[in-house]
Write a protein that holds these residues in place. Structure first.
Motif, PDB file in Angstrom:
ATOM      1  N   HIS A  67      11.553  19.425  69.666  1.00 35.29           N
ATOM      2  CA  HIS A  67      10.311  19.086  70.371  1.00 35.29           C
ATOM      3  C   HIS A  67      10.688  18.182  71.551  1.00 35.29           C
ATOM      4  O   HIS A  67      10.444  16.980  71.570  1.00 35.29           O
ATOM      5  N   PHE A  96      11.754  18.833  76.009  1.00 33.85           N
ATOM      6  CA  PHE A  96      11.885  19.812  77.078  1.00 33.85           C
ATOM      7  C   PHE A  96      13.344  20.189  77.331  1.00 33.85           C
ATOM      8  O   PHE A  96      14.220  19.330  77.397  1.00 33.85           O
ATOM      9  N   LYS A 106       7.219  21.643  68.060  1.00 31.22           N
ATOM     10  CA  LYS A 106       8.133  22.605  68.687  1.00 31.22           C
ATOM     11  C   LYS A 106       7.968  22.550  70.209  1.00 31.22           C
ATOM     12  O   LYS A 106       6.872  22.354  70.700  1.00 31.22           O
ATOM     13  N   GLN A 107       9.070  22.787  70.940  1.00 36.79           N
ATOM     14  CA  GLN A 107       8.954  22.865  72.389  1.00 36.79           C
ATOM     15  C   GLN A 107      10.030  23.738  73.039  1.00 36.79           C
ATOM     16  O   GLN A 107       9.728  24.575  73.867  1.00 36.79           O
ATOM     17  N   SER A 108      11.306  23.540  72.699  1.00 33.12           N
ATOM     18  CA  SER A 108      12.355  24.298  73.379  1.00 33.12           C
ATOM     19  C   SER A 108      13.443  24.709  72.390  1.00 33.12           C
ATOM     20  O   SER A 108      13.561  24.159  71.298  1.00 33.12           O
ATOM     21  N   ASP A 125      10.368  25.579  77.522  1.00 39.88           N
ATOM     22  CA  ASP A 125       9.065  24.993  77.219  1.00 39.88           C
ATOM     23  C   ASP A 125       8.145  26.104  76.722  1.00 39.88           C
ATOM     24  O   ASP A 125       7.718  26.954  77.503  1.00 39.88           O
ATOM     25  N   PRO A 178       5.225  27.259  73.262  1.00 37.63           N
ATOM     26  CA  PRO A 178       4.572  26.851  72.009  1.00 37.63           C
ATOM     27  C   PRO A 178       5.278  27.350  70.758  1.00 37.63           C
ATOM     28  O   PRO A 178       5.133  26.761  69.682  1.00 37.63           O
TER      29      PRO A 178
END
Length: 327
Positions: free
Chosen positions: A51, A53, A190-192, A218, A220
């Protein structure tokens, strides 16, 4: 509310600590990852989700014929290139990691895993990594995680990696990421995500350094998206082999490879187009014609594209056959 306040204070402290010991403010990647080596092909992989970037460039490192590195928690990115240098110069994964850990004043906040070209692994989880934090090493792999929702994530990753032992290493590490997420994953969400695969042999050609190099900076659902990109990547491996076959004049092989790609992604116009080109080059004009027509109905630019191919030698048919395909 008290819990949120405490968490906010932790993040403020974390950034302050990072600045005090000389780290960049953005060197903050709590995450889960895996390093692994395919015992058959010798390919080595590192995959990660966080989570945060664009986690890939910070955490995942690899060099063909040398090894792979995952460096996370309060990230010291130097573990990547410096660790690979040490392993390339003859140190084992354990020796290289031990040397860098001993030199690192911030080691209590580090989580790192090294894997060398023999499959030897070594991992370290500093005592101040955020709970749930641990690593687990196995035969030719290591899984590690910190700031997880629960303490079952690492075990789930290892179990998944071992369960899918018939898969290529890229697909195996993807299964480990999926298992981590399904078990709870990063407590923050979660992000990347990222995945790199390097080959077993050293190379002086930079463009051959990584066999797979995929990033989701990036999103969802970064693990799901990374899995999708891996499938696309595999399809385009067939496309690339088809292109090479065309260069070599082997139209039968080209048709086989383009057809394999098109089966994986039947809605992709690029793949449909080159399959139809291969059919035409193999004298199968009548089979190619409806495929071309369906492509042209979706995008007329492909018709113009087709007319340009004979001049470049990529389409070997008569003018009358070309007219038949484009009318």
């Amino acid at each position: 509310m008290n819990r949120l306040f405490a968490l906010a204070c932790f993040f403020i402290y974390s950034i302050s600590f990072a600045q005090n010991i000389g780290f960049e403010k953005d060197a903050f990647a709590h995450t889960y990852s895996i390093v692994a080596r395919d015992t058959i092909t010798g390919e080595m992989a590192v995959a990660v989700q966080s989570h945060w970037f664009s986690v890939g460039p910070l955490v995942a490192w690899g060099r063909a014929g040398v090894g792979v590195v995952a460096t996370q928690s309060f990230v010291n990115p130097a573990y990547g290139p410096e660790g690979l240098d040490l392993m390339e110069n003859g140190m084992s994964a354990e020796q290289a990691l031990t040397q860098l850990i001993e030199q690192d004043e911030g080691r209590a906040y580090r989580q790192v895993a090294f894997l060398d070209d023999t499959g030897s692994v070594s991992a370290f989880t500093g005592e101040n990594c955020v709970e749930a934090a641990e690593h687990l090493t196995g035969k030719h792999f290591s899984v590690q995680a910190n700031m997880m929702l629960n303490d079952e994530v690492v075990t789930a990753m290892a179990r998944a990696y071992m369960q899918f032992d018939k898969y290529p290493v890229a697909e195996r590490v993807m299964e480990a990421l999926k298992a981590a997420q399904e078990t709870g994953g990063d407590i923050r969400g979660k992000q990347s995500a990222a995945l790199i695969v390097v080959g077993p042999e050293k190379t002086s050609k930079e463009w051959k350094e990584k066999k797979i190099d995929l990033r989701v900076d990036d999103h969802p659902e970064p693990v799901k998206e990374l899995d999708r990109l891996l499938k696309v990547s595999r399809a385009y491996e067939h496309m690339n082999r088809g292109d090479l076959a065309v260069e070599e004049g082997d139209m039968t092989k080209a048709l086989e490879e383009y057809g394999a790609a098109e089966k994986m992604f039947p809605g992709n116009l690029e793949m449909k187009f080159w399959k139809a080109v291969a059919l035409a080059n193999n004298g199968r004009i009548e089979e190619a014609k409806p495929i071309f027509q369906s492509i042209f109905e979706e995008d007329e630019n492909w018709k113009e594209m087709l007319t340009r191919l004979p001049k470049s030698g990529l389409l070997s048919i008569s003018e009358s056959e070309l007219e038949e395909l484009t009318k």
